[in-house]
Design a protein around this motif. Sequence first.
Motif, PDB file in Angstrom:
ATOM      1  N   THR A  42       0.862  -1.182   0.000  1.00  0.00           N
ATOM      2  CA  THR A  42       0.000   0.000   0.000  1.00  0.00           C
ATOM      3  C   THR A  42       0.893   1.224   0.000  1.00  0.00           C
ATOM      4  O   THR A  42       1.930   1.249   0.656  1.00  0.00           O
ATOM      5  CB  THR A  42      -0.869   0.021   1.266  1.00  0.00           C
TER       6      THR A  42
ATOM      7  N   LEU B  51      -7.385  -2.992   6.397  1.00  0.00           N
ATOM      8  CA  LEU B  51      -7.078  -1.867   5.508  1.00  0.00           C
ATOM      9  C   LEU B  51      -6.787  -2.338   4.091  1.00  0.00           C
ATOM     10  O   LEU B  51      -7.319  -1.805   3.109  1.00  0.00           O
ATOM     11  CB  LEU B  51      -5.859  -1.118   6.064  1.00  0.00           C
ATOM     12  N   LEU B  55      -8.926  -1.693   0.612  1.00  0.00           N
ATOM     13  CA  LEU B  55      -8.399  -1.087  -0.617  1.00  0.00           C
ATOM     14  C   LEU B  55      -8.699  -1.965  -1.816  1.00  0.00           C
ATOM     15  O   LEU B  55      -9.131  -1.481  -2.869  1.00  0.00           O
ATOM     16  CB  LEU B  55      -6.888  -0.882  -0.499  1.00  0.00           C
ATOM     17  N   LYS B 128      -1.327   5.270   7.395  1.00  0.00           N
ATOM     18  CA  LYS B 128      -2.122   4.915   6.224  1.00  0.00           C
ATOM     19  C   LYS B 128      -3.557   5.373   6.445  1.00  0.00           C
ATOM     20  O   LYS B 128      -4.306   4.730   7.185  1.00  0.00           O
ATOM     21  CB  LYS B 128      -2.115   3.390   6.042  1.00  0.00           C
ATOM     22  N   ILE B 130      -7.507   6.054   5.447  1.00  0.00           N
ATOM     23  CA  ILE B 130      -8.532   5.636   4.490  1.00  0.00           C
ATOM     24  C   ILE B 130      -9.715   6.601   4.625  1.00  0.00           C
ATOM     25  O   ILE B 130      -9.887   7.217   5.680  1.00  0.00           O
ATOM     26  CB  ILE B 130      -9.008   4.178   4.718  1.00  0.00           C
TER      27      ILE B 130
END
Lengths: 465, 300, 289
Positions: A42, B51, B55, B128, B130
């Motif tokens: 990611t 997560l 995605l 990270k 979202i």
Amino acid sequence: MTNAQSPAKEAAPGVMAQAVKEGLFAGILAFGMFLLYVGIETYQNIDNALVWRTRWGLLAIFVAVSAIGRFLVVGFFKPRIDRRKLAKAKAGIPEVSDDKGFFHRNFLKIAMLALVLYPPVVVSLYGVQGSLKFVDNFGIQILIYVMLAWGLNVVVGLAGLLDLGYVAFYAVGAYSYALLSQTFGLSFWVLLPMAGILAAFWGIILGFPVLRLRGDYLAIVTLAFGEIIRLVLMNWTEVTGGTAGISGIAKASIFGIWSFDVGASNNFARSFGLPMSSAYYKIFLFYVILALCLITAYVTIKLRSMPIGRAWEALREDEIACRSLGIDTVKTKLTAFAIGAMFGGFAGSFFAARQGFVSPESFVFLESAVILAIVVLGGMGSLTGIAVAAIVMVGGTELLREMEFLKHVFGEDFTPELYRMLLFGLAMVAVMLFKPRGFVGSRQPTAFLKERKSVSGSFTKEGHG
Amino acid sequence: MEYFIQQLLNGLTLGSIYGLVAIGYTMVYGIIGMINFAHGDIFMLGGFAALIVFLILTSFIAGIPVALALLIMMVVAMLVTSLWNWTIERVAYRPLRGSFRLAPLITAIGMSIVLSNFIQVTQGPRNKPIPPLVNDVFHFGDVTVSLKQMVIVVVTAVLLTIFWYIVNKTPLGRAQRATEQDRKMAALLGVDVDRTISITFIMGASLAAVAGTMYLMYYGVASFADGFIPGVKAFTAAVLGGIGSLPGAVLGGLLIGLIESLWSAYFSIAYKDVATFAILAFVLIFKPTGILGRPEVEKV
Amino acid sequence: MTSGNTTMTRDTILKVEHLSMRFGGLMAINDLSLEARRGEITALIGPNGAGKTTVFNCITGFYKPTMGMITMNRRNGEQHLLERLSDFEITKKAKVARTFQNIRLFSGLTVLENLLVAQHNKLMKASGYTVMGLLGIGSYKREAEGSIELARQWLEKADLIDRADDPAGDLPYGAQRRLEIARAMCTGPELLCLDEPAAGLNPKESLALNTLLNSIRDETGTSILLIEHDMSVVMEISDHVVVLEYGQKISDGTPDHVKNDPKVIAAYLGVDDDELEEVMHEELDGGSL
């Protein structure tokens, strides 16, 4: 020997089938475990949105390594180890031989000599400026951990009290030096003992309420105290400077005779007409921390053969029996906390003088964990084992910083430093699996009538508190 | 008053997450007597799995219903963390079972370092973020309750009920309790101790994965370092409630959540963790085995 | 010795008065009074669950009694109310030492070290609470040598001298029992409380134990209070026997008196009559004392 081998050979096809099966299983398991984390990456794109891409190649490597690794372990290493064990058992050779070589017998003297000669040797090999890295990153860094681990050893290794917040005392020492030297302008040599005393004082304050707690409850409260101290240092901005910390901390001087401040008239390099370099300061610090370590070792060894040290070890073995013998376990525990904290305080003030800068960053739980790991990996209670563990663990990870050549292997964007803690963690696990009692598992008795026999680790206990 | 109720609700939400993680600590402690330091990082792994699944899901199916997405995220996270925790137990903890007490603790700390750094290396050190998953908000007078808070509390309650049922009413639960009481005796009576312990790790990991998913949904961000602080808080919760006691873990989790949100609301947000830890120390000084822990009888 | 506030005679070393101990709803000891005399071996016997170990734990401070008074009368005239002292103070100040039913040795320390730990308080004082000893000032060195000498004496008495430098955990069971007693003696007690010292010993070890106990009483003048199941040990070595049942005293007197007491016989008959009768016959026939 032939006897031991023949059944293993007969069983080989069975072993191979087993190895293939387990290897495949490990591969499937690894696929499941790594699919998301390794197979998919990611990252944030230009719009700052989180997106992903696949890394099948890397995943394949992970899976293959797991499968083949397991296959080799089951198919080859395990039978070999079993065979060796069997042969050993049959031959009846004791695992540890008492026959020690010259190196073994004179280990301490050799180690001392090597340590004292280390800076001059490095300077002569790499020049004054070139020695900096070796003296500072390897020498001083490792010795600080040796000292911290020896200090914690008093609490965990001898008294058997599990302390997960040891770094708090390190912090107390460091901030004591930083704050007192800035506020009152006192010198390192005055503040060093003072930092030790302050840390010991904190050791008693924090130790007092937790004395009734045992085992894991003690562990979590010490962890909590460690965190409280760090959080206070982080948030009490007016005094501690908060996350920014305190910088410009005065350097230590050679007993006030020579200074290492560049502007000072009695600057060391200037006084001796040497070219200016920060390496002299580091070499001086190397000897200071070496001396501090030796003091720690001397005091620990002395204390072990005194009533208080014996009471610590007895406390580790059986607290109730201690009380039945008239030992005040409260005082005994508090002295262990105080002495351990004091060494942490010394190390802390040294750390502040070396860095010239302190911030809460340096006193996170991970540090406590690393110090505790060194104590346990070394073999609780054994000074030599702990020193070896510190060299292996700290030196090993420092070494990783130096592995520039790996860039040629793995490409330019490979930063070995990134893998430092990963490998540190893996090493912790591996050492524990192979040597659950640490490098030195046996204990040296503190008194003897006829001969000093070391006590096997299987008899010693690890304490309940 | 509304402000107080609002903070109470926030605390309850946070407390539910801590409670879910705390159960993993408490179960493992109960059954093999070790502090599984890596459990906080299992929670973090769960969040990351959710997560990544999120995605992937959103890039393939644009208009996927949120409830379905959450469910898939949760299930996958549970599966993955179960695999991890099972493997960790097999490889790193089982060989040390019955060995001296500090060895498994050190391995667990080592494992914790390995896991967080593994994610840092493979997924990068940055946070990270979202996009928010659940946005609905309900107003009751001046009190605002977001849907995600409700989801968290309801999911926690449902899981706890299932869990309570498993531990108290099924043969598996009986095997767990037997192993907890006396491992050797349980083995003699035909309980597969190894399997029971493995299942305990799997159950703990599953709950942690759910907590991780909830955490991700609530805060909308995951980081490799997220294992430590929530992990320590959950562990604190388990100890506060009385380690080894399941209701204690939930109670401890809720208490910690409440202390945190109320302290932040009325005193200072900077010192909220100090308050949590100080209260833990304070409680243990007066009740050395936690609120619901069995008092340790000193056998002379 | 001048304290005339009690009826205690000079040779009463320990006096337990109206002792009660309650665990929740269970009355483990109910209004128990007993005395132990100086220089004697007093045995506390009774069926399983009679509360013998609880009495011990109250005397040695590991339990705080619900009610009652325990007075320790030291040789130098000092009186200590044991229920007011904490466990370690009872050994340190009142000079009462004890052993445990399930042996509690420092198994990772050597036999000798076990005995040195027992001399902690004396050595702490001599080392100036560590400070002077660390600096090498004062009498610590001499005192340390003295403590090893004392340990050696006890090792010889307990027949453990050959194992002095071995870890205590490595000793056979009977030797561990003797070591625990020797360790308790190294604290310099005036009253030694032994919790089932003969449990699990084979006949040979049992004999060695009796020798040790007799030599303790005769050579050091230490009084002994012991709990014992093995009737042959009790009858052979004790001067005075107290019988407990359900937390209450049912008989008190010389071994001869006790073993003929119908209440005692009834109490034991209910439990394990064969063993008792066997012992009785042996005692009556053989009369080894």
